[in-house]
Structures are given as structure tokens and as C-alpha cells.
Scaffold this motif. Structure first.
Motif, PDB file in Angstrom:
ATOM      1  N   GLN B 221       0.839  -1.197   0.000  1.00  0.00           N
ATOM      2  CA  GLN B 221       0.000   0.000   0.000  1.00  0.00           C
ATOM      3  C   GLN B 221       0.881   1.256   0.000  1.00  0.00           C
ATOM      4  O   GLN B 221       0.650   2.192  -0.762  1.00  0.00           O
ATOM      5  CB  GLN B 221      -0.928  -0.016   1.225  1.00  0.00           C
ATOM      6  N   LEU B 222       1.936   1.236   0.837  1.00  0.00           N
ATOM      7  CA  LEU B 222       2.832   2.396   0.903  1.00  0.00           C
ATOM      8  C   LEU B 222       3.546   2.614  -0.431  1.00  0.00           C
ATOM      9  O   LEU B 222       3.645   3.748  -0.911  1.00  0.00           O
ATOM     10  CB  LEU B 222       3.861   2.202   2.028  1.00  0.00           C
ATOM     11  N   LEU B 229       2.558   9.770  -5.355  1.00  0.00           N
ATOM     12  CA  LEU B 229       2.868  11.036  -4.684  1.00  0.00           C
ATOM     13  C   LEU B 229       4.362  11.283  -4.538  1.00  0.00           C
ATOM     14  O   LEU B 229       4.778  12.354  -4.111  1.00  0.00           O
ATOM     15  CB  LEU B 229       2.213  11.052  -3.295  1.00  0.00           C
ATOM     16  N   GLY B 230       5.137  10.298  -4.881  1.00  0.00           N
ATOM     17  CA  GLY B 230       6.578  10.434  -4.674  1.00  0.00           C
ATOM     18  C   GLY B 230       6.925  10.026  -3.251  1.00  0.00           C
ATOM     19  O   GLY B 230       6.100  10.120  -2.336  1.00  0.00           O
ATOM     20  N   LYS B 231       8.139   9.570  -3.087  1.00  0.00           N
ATOM     21  CA  LYS B 231       8.584   9.171  -1.762  1.00  0.00           C
ATOM     22  C   LYS B 231       8.972  10.424  -0.990  1.00  0.00           C
ATOM     23  O   LYS B 231       9.617  11.308  -1.530  1.00  0.00           O
ATOM     24  CB  LYS B 231       9.796   8.246  -1.937  1.00  0.00           C
ATOM     25  N   PRO B 232       8.532  10.508   0.263  1.00  0.00           N
ATOM     26  CA  PRO B 232       8.908  11.717   1.017  1.00  0.00           C
ATOM     27  C   PRO B 232      10.415  11.746   1.243  1.00  0.00           C
ATOM     28  O   PRO B 232      11.044  10.682   1.273  1.00  0.00           O
ATOM     29  CB  PRO B 232       8.161  11.545   2.342  1.00  0.00           C
ATOM     30  N   PRO B 233      11.019  12.932   1.367  1.00  0.00           N
ATOM     31  CA  PRO B 233      12.460  12.989   1.653  1.00  0.00           C
ATOM     32  C   PRO B 233      12.755  12.283   2.974  1.00  0.00           C
ATOM     33  O   PRO B 233      11.878  12.199   3.840  1.00  0.00           O
ATOM     34  CB  PRO B 233      12.739  14.491   1.745  1.00  0.00           C
ATOM     35  N   GLU B 234      13.968  11.807   3.104  1.00  0.00           N
ATOM     36  CA  GLU B 234      14.313  11.023   4.291  1.00  0.00           C
ATOM     37  C   GLU B 234      14.067  11.814   5.575  1.00  0.00           C
ATOM     38  O   GLU B 234      13.703  11.272   6.615  1.00  0.00           O
ATOM     39  CB  GLU B 234      15.771  10.557   4.239  1.00  0.00           C
ATOM     40  N   SER B 235      14.237  13.130   5.498  1.00  0.00           N
ATOM     41  CA  SER B 235      14.036  13.979   6.680  1.00  0.00           C
ATOM     42  C   SER B 235      12.591  13.954   7.166  1.00  0.00           C
ATOM     43  O   SER B 235      12.303  14.244   8.316  1.00  0.00           O
ATOM     44  CB  SER B 235      14.451  15.410   6.357  1.00  0.00           C
ATOM     45  N   GLU B 236      11.669  13.627   6.254  1.00  0.00           N
ATOM     46  CA  GLU B 236      10.245  13.577   6.617  1.00  0.00           C
ATOM     47  C   GLU B 236       9.870  12.234   7.258  1.00  0.00           C
ATOM     48  O   GLU B 236       8.801  12.101   7.834  1.00  0.00           O
ATOM     49  CB  GLU B 236       9.382  13.769   5.359  1.00  0.00           C
ATOM     50  N   TRP B 237      10.719  11.247   7.066  1.00  0.00           N
ATOM     51  CA  TRP B 237      10.401   9.903   7.575  1.00  0.00           C
ATOM     52  C   TRP B 237      10.334   9.944   9.102  1.00  0.00           C
ATOM     53  O   TRP B 237      11.195  10.546   9.738  1.00  0.00           O
ATOM     54  CB  TRP B 237      11.476   8.907   7.117  1.00  0.00           C
ATOM     55  N   PRO B 238       9.292   9.356   9.676  1.00  0.00           N
ATOM     56  CA  PRO B 238       9.111   9.476  11.124  1.00  0.00           C
ATOM     57  C   PRO B 238      10.307   8.955  11.921  1.00  0.00           C
ATOM     58  O   PRO B 238      10.947   7.972  11.523  1.00  0.00           O
ATOM     59  CB  PRO B 238       7.861   8.641  11.401  1.00  0.00           C
ATOM     60  N   GLU B 239      10.577   9.634  13.017  1.00  0.00           N
ATOM     61  CA  GLU B 239      11.726   9.242  13.835  1.00  0.00           C
ATOM     62  C   GLU B 239      11.394   8.124  14.804  1.00  0.00           C
ATOM     63  O   GLU B 239      12.272   7.464  15.323  1.00  0.00           O
ATOM     64  CB  GLU B 239      12.242  10.465  14.615  1.00  0.00           C
ATOM     65  N   GLU B 240      10.083   7.950  15.041  1.00  0.00           N
ATOM     66  CA  GLU B 240       9.699   6.898  15.977  1.00  0.00           C
ATOM     67  C   GLU B 240      10.231   5.567  15.467  1.00  0.00           C
ATOM     68  O   GLU B 240      10.473   5.389  14.289  1.00  0.00           O
ATOM     69  CB  GLU B 240       8.162   6.810  16.085  1.00  0.00           C
ATOM     70  N   ILE B 242      10.148   2.472  13.925  1.00  0.00           N
ATOM     71  CA  ILE B 242       9.228   1.720  13.083  1.00  0.00           C
ATOM     72  C   ILE B 242       9.988   0.668  12.312  1.00  0.00           C
ATOM     73  O   ILE B 242      11.168   0.829  11.993  1.00  0.00           O
ATOM     74  CB  ILE B 242       8.439   2.632  12.121  1.00  0.00           C
ATOM     75  N   SER B 243       9.270  -0.402  12.027  1.00  0.00           N
ATOM     76  CA  SER B 243       9.948  -1.532  11.399  1.00  0.00           C
ATOM     77  C   SER B 243      10.188  -1.282   9.909  1.00  0.00           C
ATOM     78  O   SER B 243      11.114  -1.839   9.329  1.00  0.00           O
ATOM     79  CB  SER B 243       9.138  -2.805  11.611  1.00  0.00           C
ATOM     80  N   ILE B 244       9.345  -0.441   9.313  1.00  0.00           N
ATOM     81  CA  ILE B 244       9.508  -0.207   7.874  1.00  0.00           C
ATOM     82  C   ILE B 244      10.497   0.944   7.660  1.00  0.00           C
ATOM     83  O   ILE B 244      10.312   2.043   8.159  1.00  0.00           O
ATOM     84  CB  ILE B 244       8.144   0.110   7.223  1.00  0.00           C
ATOM     85  N   LYS B 245      11.554   0.632   6.918  1.00  0.00           N
ATOM     86  CA  LYS B 245      12.625   1.626   6.712  1.00  0.00           C
ATOM     87  C   LYS B 245      12.400   2.430   5.434  1.00  0.00           C
ATOM     88  O   LYS B 245      11.834   1.941   4.463  1.00  0.00           O
ATOM     89  CB  LYS B 245      13.985   0.907   6.624  1.00  0.00           C
ATOM     90  N   TRP B 246      12.924   3.657   5.499  1.00  0.00           N
ATOM     91  CA  TRP B 246      12.764   4.576   4.371  1.00  0.00           C
ATOM     92  C   TRP B 246      13.396   4.001   3.098  1.00  0.00           C
ATOM     93  O   TRP B 246      12.814   4.037   2.022  1.00  0.00           O
ATOM     94  CB  TRP B 246      13.404   5.919   4.723  1.00  0.00           C
ATOM     95  N   ASN B 247      14.599   3.419   3.281  1.00  0.00           N
ATOM     96  CA  ASN B 247      15.310   2.966   2.083  1.00  0.00           C
ATOM     97  C   ASN B 247      14.836   1.614   1.563  1.00  0.00           C
ATOM     98  O   ASN B 247      15.392   1.056   0.644  1.00  0.00           O
ATOM     99  CB  ASN B 247      16.828   2.962   2.322  1.00  0.00           C
TER     100      ASN B 247
END
Lengths: 385, 302
Positions: B221-222, B229-240, B242-247
Motif C-alpha cells: 500500500q505504501l 505522490l513520490g517518496k517523502p524525503p528522508e528527513s520527513e520519515w518518522p523518527e519513531e 518503526i519496522s519499515i525503513k525509508w530505504n
């Protein structure tokens, strides 16, 4: 969805009435259950809203069920239990039962059966179904505070009036008023009563406009004086009722409460509208003065009504507006949980119900009033049991 | 099934079975009106009926007193059969014949700009009402947006999120992920912005007549979301944590919203993009959305 208001005829044809319980007994059962909810809740430090909500559930429940089928103290515990959860002040079922047990005689507690907790828990579902999951209940307290903030007049007297009206609201829970009128109207009526008793005169009010004859015209519509007086009487009647079986030590009871309140309504059956500009005539057929008790109001616990008694009938959490009277009434808000019991001026001025006297007119119904400052003759204090 | 406790309703047929329990169409014997009976099963705890359930049901009843035009009416609450450790109850709602999903199917030629604007406004109106009563719908989708015979929206299936949690665990019914906000998919804490995300997806669907992001798992889904919508920049990725990584996402061959729905107008595009904002804190609120240019400009038929 059902409405929750009933007229007097409907109240007299309750399930209990149809089950052979006479009206007077039913009213006593309602009062006793309500009182158990209030006393148990107070002992457990529950707030006034939780207790009032529980009591309203209780009264509603018995518009669908008979007191013969559902013993009143079990229902009372269940209503308090449910109200605790709804008002976000939950208490364990077993703790409620334990506290209630300490307030009831062993014989009365037998209605809880062998497994009291199971008894109450099973009833919870029936209660919920009966009140149709309509759990949010409003009470007169909030309106009382809201209205008081708008009134202008002597601040100290206003404060006393609010305190007294608050006590009347507490006591009104033991009547079926919550089944008859919206909380706004009950608040208006009991403020009206307290205003008269504490001789608080509403000089003006905020938000007044030319259409408003009375301060409450701003908040409630079509409230007649007859209605207000009827509500006041229902509360005042509590103080003249017998609780003899529970309080054998109570002072002698007074036979006719109505006769003690000639200024509200004469006992000749004619309903007279009491209005400030036209005080009703003194009821000539009233009892001889010597028969009129000095302190006609007894609280329903059997203790006489003066301030000290009120305070103990309803422990601190119910005793007064939260955090004291509305801040603007008292200057800096006092940091006390409940205001100290007010010494009501009417204690020294029987008959307690004095009408508003037009300025300059002689005090109305002076015959019974002792000279100002004279202490009452007989004022025993019976702590509630 | 039995309705011993609800003599006044006669069940006609089952009209839905979701993760949230079963819904029956029934007839109110007193009025003759059709109603929707929703069966809810509540577990009884050590101390009776859970506070969450009490709170949610009483809030539902409170909401009802406002008579909001875009909220389905709760008519009654009844009790089902008595169970040992559970409370079965039936919530009786007004019955509305169709939902937005069938409404879309019936309009295979598409909606006019005016229709889309009006449907969107009504959805937002209902959601703004819920949000101002501190209710997060959590599961907005065309299936629980009801459409009355004269084309007005009524929100259904809200307010019992915590009560439903129990039943969710028991049923194997798959909950649709398609309208879920990224923060839900990532397992983060969430609030009212999740509903705005869902509305964004639904408005696009009103233009394109098909669901926007049809993922099959949280991760899928993500990636479908990022593809549009494009992948958000890494800086937007939540800091909490989470198991799903930006990369773990590789986005190639991006398709934009205006290619999915070519008939979209510029103001609608702007509104949709402010609803489909990755960061929930920057997402537009329901009230702000109602004041968006899209709803203020002259109606233009497209």
C-alpha cells in the motif's frame, strides 16, 4: 428513543403502583435508594455529578420495573457502579458493595443474595437496556452556577443563596423531579426558593433585555410561577416526611407541611400565584401559632435543616459548588474543596419562606418570626446514621 | 438469529458483514420504516461492561441529538440474547439504500464537477462534525459513506472504534487498506488527519471512478502511495521506532494524480494534494478544507 419526562399521572401509574405498591411507599423507596447512592458515593469520594447521574438512572429504572421485582438497594449500587464508569470515575463493583454494606443494616443487605457482586453485575445489563444506553445525564448544578454568574445583587447574599440552592439540588435527587423537569428548570426553581429564603434580591442581571420580566426569562421559556412553586414544594415536602423506621430518635413530625408554608400556597386548596408585587394573604385557617413548629423543615434524615445538618447529610463532595462559589462572587477563589457550610439566614427567621416584600412595606407574615437575633428555641442536632 | 429482546424489529435480510460485525436490514414494526440493525458484540470484563463501550455508545447518542445532515441517525439501542461473558447489542440506524461505492458504480459515465464538489463538501462537513466532537472515524471508505435517494451523503460506521477492536481480532474479514493514511500503515500514533487522507483518496475516486491506491499489504500500500505522490524525503520519515525503513522503497515510473484523473480542475488538484500530504501535521484539516478555494469558486461543469 424514549423521552425521560413524565407527568404526575404517569408517575402515579408506575410499574410499582401497578404491582400493588402504594405511592407513598414508592416515594420512600425512591428516596432511600437515592440516599444510599449519595451516601455510598460520598463515602467513596465520588463527585456530585457521578452520584446525581446514578440517582437519575435509578429513578428512570423504576419507571420500567417494579420495586417488588428489583430490590432497591441492589439497583442503587448498580446505578452508582454504572454512573462511575460513565462519569469517568470508576469504582470496583465489590468496593461499592462493601461500602453500601457498611451503610445498610444486615437485614437490608440480605436482598443482595449469596453472591452480591454477581447480583449487581447481572443487573447492569438490565439497567443498561432499561435506560436504553442513554447514559449522558445533565444535572441542575451546572445551570445553577451558570445562572448565578449572571445575577447582580448583594454578593454575600448571592453566595449564600447559591450554597442553599446547591443543597436543595442535592436534596431534589430524593424526589422524582428529575423525571418531571429539565435540569434548567429545576435549577431556576430552586434558586428562586433559595433566593427567597436567603433574602437575596436580584437587583439586575447580565444580558437583561426589555422582554425579560424575570432573570430566568433569559434562560428558560414559559415557566410559570405555579410551576416554580410546585417544584419548590416537592423539595420542601422532603423535610416534613417521616423516616421514623430508620431514625426513631427524630424529633416529632409535623402533620401538614403545606400549612407551614402559607406564603407559598394557602391550604384552602386555591392555588395562588405568588408574585413579588402581590404577596398572597396570610392563611387564616392555619394552625394556631403555638402549633407552628419553630423549625418546620426536617431533612429527610431526621436531622433538622440548619446549616450544620445539611453539611453532614451531604458530605463535602456534595455540599457545595466545586471549588467554592463562582470565582467572581467571592473575590479570590478560595482553595477549599467545598465552602464551609453557610449559616443560612432563614434559620433565625421562621417561617422559612418569606416572600419578597415591596420596599418600604412591613415585613410579610411577621407573627411567627422571633425578634431578629433571637436564637431558636429548640434545635437539636441528630447526626445522620 | 434471534431477536427476543427486540420485538419491535423484524429482520429482513443481511446487508453487510464487515470486520465490524453484521448489519441487517429490518423493519420497524411500529412505524413500518426500514432500519439498519447493527449487531455489536461487547466482551464483559471483570468489572462488567467496559468503559470504552459505554463512552462510545453514549457519545453516539449525544451526537445524534445534533441532527447533523451528514450523519446517519441512530434510532435505538437494543439488547440481544444474554451471553455469559459477552453483551450482544443491536444499534438501530436509519436505513439508507445505497453507499458511495454502489453510487459510483451506477455513474459509470462519471460525475460533473458540481456533483463532485457537493459530495466532497458533504463528506467534509460530516467529518468536521465528528472531529469537532473528538471522534476519529478511522475507517472512511466509499462503503460506509451512505448516499440518500436525493444524492446526499451520510456518514456511517463511526464512533465505535474501541468497541470494535475486540471484534476485529475475532474476524478474519480483511479490512481494506486502500484508504489508510501512511501513519496508520506505519503503525504510528494517529489522530484526525487519518480521515482527511481517506477523503483525499475518495475525492480522487469520484473523478477517476476507481480506487486510487489498491495495495495488498501494508508495504505494498505504501509503495503504491509513493508511486503516485513520490517518496517523502528522508528527513520527513518518522523518527519513531518503526519496522519499515525509508530505504526499503524504490520508487520508479511515477504517475501523477492529473494523469490518473485528467478531468480534474486546478483547485481540486490543489485541495487533493493538501489532503494527501505525507506528514499528518501538515495535512489540511476538515475545517480548512471546507474553506478551500475549491468550494468557494463558481461551480463549473466539467
Amino acid at each position: 428513543m424514549p423521552g425521560w419526562y413524565y407527568d404526575k399521572k404517569e408517575l402515579r401509574h408506575s410499574p410499582s403502583a401497578q404491582d400493588g405498591i402504594d405511592y407513598k411507599t414508592e416515594m420512600r423507596y425512591r428516596k432511600e435508594g437515592a440516599r444510599l447512592i449519595i451516601n455510598t458515593g460520598s463515602k467513596m469520594d465520588l463527585g456530585y455529578n457521578t452520584m446525581a447521574t446514578g440517582v437519575v438512572y435509578y429513578h428512570r429504572f423504576y419507571m420500567f420495573h417494579s420495586f417488588k421485582q428489583f430490590p432497591r438497594y441492589v439497583t442503587a449500587c448498580c446505578c452508582l457502579f454504572l454512573a462511575g464508569k460513565v462519569e469517568e470515575t470508576p469504582k470496583k463493583c465489590k468496593d461499592i458493595i462493601k461500602t453500601a454494606k457498611s451503610l445498610l443494616t444486615d437485614q437490608k443487605f440480605t436482598t443482595f443474595g449469596e453472591d452480591p457482586k454477581e447480583e449487581v453485575m447481572t443487573l447492569e445489563r438490565i439497567l443498561l437496556q432499561t435506560i436504553k444506553f442513554d447514559l449522558q445525564v445533565e444535572h441542575p448544578y451546572q445551570y445553577l452556577l451558570k445562572y448565578a454568574k449572571c445575577l447582580k445583587g448583594d454578593k454575600q447574599k448571592l453566595q449564600k443563596m447559591v450554597q442553599m440552592a446547591w443543597t436543595f439540588v442535592n436534596d431534589s435527587l430524593c424526589t422524582t423531579l428529575a423525571l418531571q423537569w429539565e435540569p434548567e428548570i429545576i435549577a431556576v426553581a430552586l434558586m428562586y426558593l433559595a433566593g427567597k429564603l436567603s433574602k437575596f434580591e436580584v437587583v439586575d442581571w447580565m444580558g437583561r433585555n426589555t422582554k425579560h420580566c424575570r432573570w430566568w426569562d433569559m434562560f428558560v421559556e414559559d415557566v410559570t410561577m405555579d410551576l416554580l412553586e410546585d417544584i419548590c414544594h416537592q423539595v420542601l415536602d422532603l423535610y416534613s416526611q417521616s423516616d421514623a423506621p430508620i431514625h426513631p430518635d427524630s424529633p416529632p413530625l409535623h402533620s401538614n407541611a403545606k400549612q407551614q408554608m402559607p406564603s407559598l400556597r394557602p391550604s384552602n386548596g386555591q392555588e395562588k400565584t405568588l408574585s413579588p408585587d402581590r404577596p398572597p394573604s396570610v392563611n387564616a385557617k392555619g394552625p394556631p401559632l403555638s402549633d407552628v413548629p419553630q423549625f418546620p423543615y426536617q431533612t429527610f434524615t431526621g436531622a433538622p435543616p440548619p446549616a450544620a445538618a445539611y453539611a453532614s447529610v451531604f458530605p463535602s463532595s456534595m455540599a457545595g459548588p466545586p471549588g467554592g462559589p463562582p470565582p467572581h462572587l467571592s473575590g479570590p477563589p478560595p482553595h477549599i474543596a467545598a465552602p464551609p457550610p453557610a449559616v443560612f439566614s432563614y434559620v433565625n427567621h421562621p417561617p422559612p419562606f418569606s416572600t419578597v416584600v415591596p420596599p418600604g412595606a412591613p415585613p410579610y407574615f411577621p407573627a411567627n418570626a422571633p425578634p431578629p437575633g433571637q436564637p431558636p428555641q429548640h434545635r437539636p442536632y441528630y447526626p445522620p446514621q | 438469529m434471534s431477536f427476543e429482546k427486540s420485538h419491535t424489529y423484524e429482520a429482513l435480510n443481511r446487508i453487510g458483514r464487515g470486520a465490524y460485525g453484521t448489519v441487517y436490514k429490518a423493519k420497524d414494526k411500529k412505524t413500518g420504516n426500514d432500519v439498519a440493525l447493527k449487531r455489536v458484540c461487547v466482551p464483559l470484563s471483570e468489572d462488567g461492561i467496559p468503559m470504552n463501550t459505554l463512552r462510545e455508545i453514549s457519545l453516539l447518542r449525544q451526537l445524534n441529538t445534533h441532527d447533523h445532515p451528514n450523519i446517519v441517525r441512530l434510532l435505538d439501542v437494543c439488547h440481544g440474547q444474554q451471553m455469559e461473558r459477552e453483551l450482544i447489542m443491536y444499534l438501530v440506524f436509519e436505513h439508507v439504500e445505497q453507499d458511495l461505492s454502489t453510487y459510483i458504480e451506477r455513474h459509470s459515465k462519471g460525475f460533473s464537477g458540481v456533483q463532485i464538489r457537493s459530495l466532497s463538501r458533504e463528506i467534509l462537513n460530516g467529518v468536521d462534525f465528528l472531529h469537532s466532537n473528538r471522534i476519529v472515524h478511522r475507517d472512511l471508505k466509499p462503503q460506509n459513506l451512505l448516499v440518500t435517494h436525493d444524492g446526499h451523503i451520510k456518514l456511517a460506521d463511526f464512533g465505535l472504534a474501541k468497541t470494535y477492536d475486540f471484534e476485529m481480532k475475532l474476524t478474519s474479514v480483511v479490512v481494506t487498506l486502500w484508504y489508510r493514511a501512511p501513519e496508520v500503515l506505519l503503525g504510528l500514533t494517529y489522530a484526525t488527519p487519518v480521515d482527511i487522507w481517506s477523503i483525499g483518496c475518495i475525492i480522487v475516486e469520484l473523478y477517476s471512478l476507481k480506487p486510487l491506491f489498491c495495495g495488498e499489504s501494508d508495504g505494498d500500500q505504501l509503495s503504491k502511495i509513493f508511486r503516485v505522490l513520490g517518496k517523502p524525503p528522508e528527513s520527513e520519515w518518522p523518527e519513531e521506532n518503526i519496522s519499515i525503513k525509508w530505504n526499503s522503497f524504490n520508487v520508479n515510473s511515477q504517475i501523477s494524480i492529473d494523469r490518473i484523473c485528467p478531468n480534474i480542475c486546478e483547485t481540486a488538484y490543489d485541495l487533493i494534494m493538501s489532503m494527501l500530504t505525507f506528514n499528518p501535521k501538515r495535512r489540511i484539516t476538515a475545517l480548512e478544507a471546507l474553506n478551500h478555494r475549491f468550494f468557494l469558486e463558481e461551480p463549473i461543469n466539467t
